[in-house]
Scaffold this motif. Structure first.
Motif, PDB file in Angstrom:
ATOM      1  N   TYR A 176      10.852   3.607  17.134  1.00  0.00           N
ATOM      2  CA  TYR A 176      10.976   2.404  16.324  1.00  0.00           C
ATOM      3  C   TYR A 176      12.162   2.553  15.386  1.00  0.00           C
ATOM      4  O   TYR A 176      12.456   3.646  14.912  1.00  0.00           O
ATOM      5  N   ALA A 177      12.827   1.438  15.127  1.00  0.00           N
ATOM      6  CA  ALA A 177      13.942   1.459  14.195  1.00  0.00           C
ATOM      7  C   ALA A 177      13.919   0.201  13.351  1.00  0.00           C
ATOM      8  O   ALA A 177      13.357  -0.820  13.745  1.00  0.00           O
ATOM      9  N   LEU A 178      14.520   0.273  12.178  1.00  0.00           N
ATOM     10  CA  LEU A 178      14.586  -0.865  11.272  1.00  0.00           C
ATOM     11  C   LEU A 178      15.395  -1.993  11.887  1.00  0.00           C
ATOM     12  O   LEU A 178      16.390  -1.746  12.554  1.00  0.00           O
ATOM     13  N   CYS A 179      14.976  -3.214  11.645  1.00  0.00           N
ATOM     14  CA  CYS A 179      15.751  -4.376  12.046  1.00  0.00           C
ATOM     15  C   CYS A 179      16.790  -4.633  10.960  1.00  0.00           C
ATOM     16  O   CYS A 179      16.441  -4.752   9.794  1.00  0.00           O
ATOM     17  N   ARG A 180      18.033  -4.703  11.355  1.00  0.00           N
ATOM     18  CA  ARG A 180      19.073  -4.986  10.363  1.00  0.00           C
ATOM     19  C   ARG A 180      19.286  -6.487  10.257  1.00  0.00           C
ATOM     20  O   ARG A 180      19.574  -7.016   9.199  1.00  0.00           O
ATOM     21  N   GLU A 181      19.202  -7.137  11.380  1.00  0.00           N
ATOM     22  CA  GLU A 181      19.396  -8.578  11.377  1.00  0.00           C
ATOM     23  C   GLU A 181      18.117  -9.241  10.880  1.00  0.00           C
ATOM     24  O   GLU A 181      17.115  -8.590  10.655  1.00  0.00           O
ATOM     25  N   THR A 182      18.189 -10.533  10.736  1.00  0.00           N
ATOM     26  CA  THR A 182      17.002 -11.220  10.255  1.00  0.00           C
ATOM     27  C   THR A 182      16.042 -11.496  11.410  1.00  0.00           C
ATOM     28  O   THR A 182      16.295 -12.335  12.253  1.00  0.00           O
ATOM     29  N   VAL A 200      -4.590   6.361  13.013  1.00  0.00           N
ATOM     30  CA  VAL A 200      -4.937   4.950  13.222  1.00  0.00           C
ATOM     31  C   VAL A 200      -4.240   4.058  12.199  1.00  0.00           C
ATOM     32  O   VAL A 200      -3.702   2.998  12.530  1.00  0.00           O
ATOM     33  N   THR A 201      -4.246   4.516  10.949  1.00  0.00           N
ATOM     34  CA  THR A 201      -3.589   3.742   9.899  1.00  0.00           C
ATOM     35  C   THR A 201      -2.093   3.634  10.166  1.00  0.00           C
ATOM     36  O   THR A 201      -1.494   2.580  10.002  1.00  0.00           O
ATOM     37  N   ILE A 202      -1.500   4.751  10.583  1.00  0.00           N
ATOM     38  CA  ILE A 202      -0.071   4.746  10.883  1.00  0.00           C
ATOM     39  C   ILE A 202       0.216   3.796  12.040  1.00  0.00           C
ATOM     40  O   ILE A 202       1.154   2.999  11.997  1.00  0.00           O
ATOM     41  N   TYR A 203      -0.630   3.860  13.061  1.00  0.00           N
ATOM     42  CA  TYR A 203      -0.469   2.985  14.214  1.00  0.00           C
ATOM     43  C   TYR A 203      -0.524   1.524  13.784  1.00  0.00           C
ATOM     44  O   TYR A 203       0.319   0.712  14.169  1.00  0.00           O
ATOM     45  N   ARG A 204      -1.493   1.194  12.943  1.00  0.00           N
ATOM     46  CA  ARG A 204      -1.647  -0.192  12.469  1.00  0.00           C
ATOM     47  C   ARG A 204      -0.450  -0.633  11.635  1.00  0.00           C
ATOM     48  O   ARG A 204       0.006  -1.763  11.729  1.00  0.00           O
ATOM     49  N   THR A 205       0.039   0.293  10.805  1.00  0.00           N
ATOM     50  CA  THR A 205       1.195  -0.023   9.970  1.00  0.00           C
ATOM     51  C   THR A 205       2.416  -0.332  10.837  1.00  0.00           C
ATOM     52  O   THR A 205       3.112  -1.318  10.614  1.00  0.00           O
ATOM     53  N   THR A 213       0.877  -1.167   0.000  1.00  0.00           N
ATOM     54  CA  THR A 213       0.000   0.000   0.000  1.00  0.00           C
ATOM     55  C   THR A 213       0.912   1.213   0.000  1.00  0.00           C
ATOM     56  O   THR A 213       2.066   1.139   0.444  1.00  0.00           O
ATOM     57  N   THR A 214       0.419   2.341  -0.488  1.00  0.00           N
ATOM     58  CA  THR A 214       1.273   3.537  -0.518  1.00  0.00           C
ATOM     59  C   THR A 214       1.649   3.947   0.898  1.00  0.00           C
ATOM     60  O   THR A 214       2.756   4.407   1.146  1.00  0.00           O
ATOM     61  N   GLY A 215       0.712   3.770   1.846  1.00  0.00           N
ATOM     62  CA  GLY A 215       0.992   4.107   3.238  1.00  0.00           C
ATOM     63  C   GLY A 215       2.163   3.308   3.778  1.00  0.00           C
ATOM     64  O   GLY A 215       3.098   3.863   4.356  1.00  0.00           O
ATOM     65  N   ARG A 216       2.117   1.994   3.575  1.00  0.00           N
ATOM     66  CA  ARG A 216       3.200   1.140   4.054  1.00  0.00           C
ATOM     67  C   ARG A 216       4.523   1.509   3.415  1.00  0.00           C
ATOM     68  O   ARG A 216       5.553   1.563   4.070  1.00  0.00           O
ATOM     69  N   GLU A 217       4.462   1.744   2.107  1.00  0.00           N
ATOM     70  CA  GLU A 217       5.703   2.090   1.419  1.00  0.00           C
ATOM     71  C   GLU A 217       6.281   3.413   1.943  1.00  0.00           C
ATOM     72  O   GLU A 217       7.478   3.534   2.161  1.00  0.00           O
ATOM     73  N   GLU A 218       5.405   4.385   2.161  1.00  0.00           N
ATOM     74  CA  GLU A 218       5.875   5.682   2.663  1.00  0.00           C
ATOM     75  C   GLU A 218       6.492   5.569   4.050  1.00  0.00           C
ATOM     76  O   GLU A 218       7.529   6.170   4.334  1.00  0.00           O
ATOM     77  N   VAL A 219       5.847   4.794   4.921  1.00  0.00           N
ATOM     78  CA  VAL A 219       6.376   4.613   6.274  1.00  0.00           C
ATOM     79  C   VAL A 219       7.750   3.942   6.210  1.00  0.00           C
ATOM     80  O   VAL A 219       8.712   4.372   6.849  1.00  0.00           O
ATOM     81  N   ALA A 252      16.235   6.140  15.076  1.00  0.00           N
ATOM     82  CA  ALA A 252      14.904   5.677  15.473  1.00  0.00           C
ATOM     83  C   ALA A 252      13.872   6.796  15.338  1.00  0.00           C
ATOM     84  O   ALA A 252      14.184   7.972  15.513  1.00  0.00           O
ATOM     85  N   LEU A 253      12.632   6.404  15.017  1.00  0.00           N
ATOM     86  CA  LEU A 253      11.562   7.376  14.823  1.00  0.00           C
ATOM     87  C   LEU A 253      10.436   7.151  15.825  1.00  0.00           C
ATOM     88  O   LEU A 253      10.030   6.015  16.073  1.00  0.00           O
ATOM     89  N   ALA A 254       9.953   8.228  16.390  1.00  0.00           N
ATOM     90  CA  ALA A 254       8.785   8.151  17.253  1.00  0.00           C
ATOM     91  C   ALA A 254       7.532   8.197  16.374  1.00  0.00           C
ATOM     92  O   ALA A 254       7.602   8.567  15.199  1.00  0.00           O
ATOM     93  N   HIS A 255       6.398   7.832  16.961  1.00  0.00           N
ATOM     94  CA  HIS A 255       5.138   7.854  16.210  1.00  0.00           C
ATOM     95  C   HIS A 255       4.917   9.228  15.561  1.00  0.00           C
ATOM     96  O   HIS A 255       4.538   9.322  14.395  1.00  0.00           O
TER      97      HIS A 255
END
Ligand code: ZN
Ligand code: ZN
Ligand code: ZN
Length: 138
Positions: free
Chosen positions: A76-82, A49-54, A16-22, A32-35
Motif C-alpha cells: 500500500y502507498a499514500l495517494c498523492r493525487e486527490t 485485525v485492527t491494522i487490517y481494518r485500518t 484513533t491512535t492506531g489510525r494516526e500511527e499507521v 510502499a508498505l506491505a501489511h
C-alpha cells in the motif's frame, strides 16, 4: 495538530491512535508498505485485525492505494493525487527495486494509454517496473 491527525480530519475519519500511527508510517516511509511492514512498524498493542481494518478504511477513503507486488503480495502507498471515497484516480508507474526490495510510486510517470479490443472494459491498470532504484544506484 499533526499532519496525520489533519489528514484523518480532512477525510472525515475519527481520530484513533492506531489510525494516526499507521498514517505516520506511510507519511514517513516514502515507499510502499506491505501489511507486515505496517505491523512491524507499530507499537505491539495493535492487533492484526485492527491494522487490517485500518488499511481497509484508508483504501476505501482514498488515502492509500494498492500496489501490486511481483511476489503476489499486496503493498500500500499514500495517494498523492486527490482520491475520493472509493474512487482512485491515478495511473502512475510503480517501481520495484530488486536490490533493496522497496516498491516506490513514480507519481510523475504516467502509464501510457493502452487501447483495448471491443468488449473489454478497463477498471484499473497496473504497471510494475523492476530494476535498481535511485537510492541503490548511488
Ligand atoms: Zn488513490
Ligand atoms: Zn533500491
Ligand atoms: Zn502508487
Amino acid at each position: 495538530m499533526t499532519v496525520a491527525a489533519k489528514l484523518l480530519k480532512d477525510f472525515g475519519l475519527r481520530h484513533t491512535t492506531g489510525r494516526e500511527e499507521v498514517l505516520d508510517l506511510f507519511l514517513g516511509a516514502g515507499h510502499a508498505l506491505a501489511h507486515n511492514d505496517v505491523e512491524n512498524g507499530l507499537s505491539p498493542d495493535h492487533d492484526r485485525v485492527t491494522i487490517y481494518r485500518t488499511l481497509r478504511t484508508f483504501l476505501d477513503k482514498g488515502i492509500i492505494h494498492r500496489v501490486l507486488d511481483d511476489e503476489g503480495g499486496t503493498k500500500y502507498a499514500l495517494c498523492r493525487e486527490t482520491c475520493a471515497d472509493g474512487h482512485h484516480h491515478h495511473d502512475h508507474v510503480h517501481f520495484k527495486c530488486e536490490n533493496c526490495g522497496q516498491t516506490t510510486c513514480l507519481d510523475d510517470v504516467q502509464i501510457p494509454s493502452v487501447a483495448l479490443p471491443d468488449g473489454y472494459n478497463r477498471k484499473e491498470t497496473n504497471l510494475l517496473i523492476q530494476g535498481v532504484c535511485q537510492g541503490c544506484n548511488k
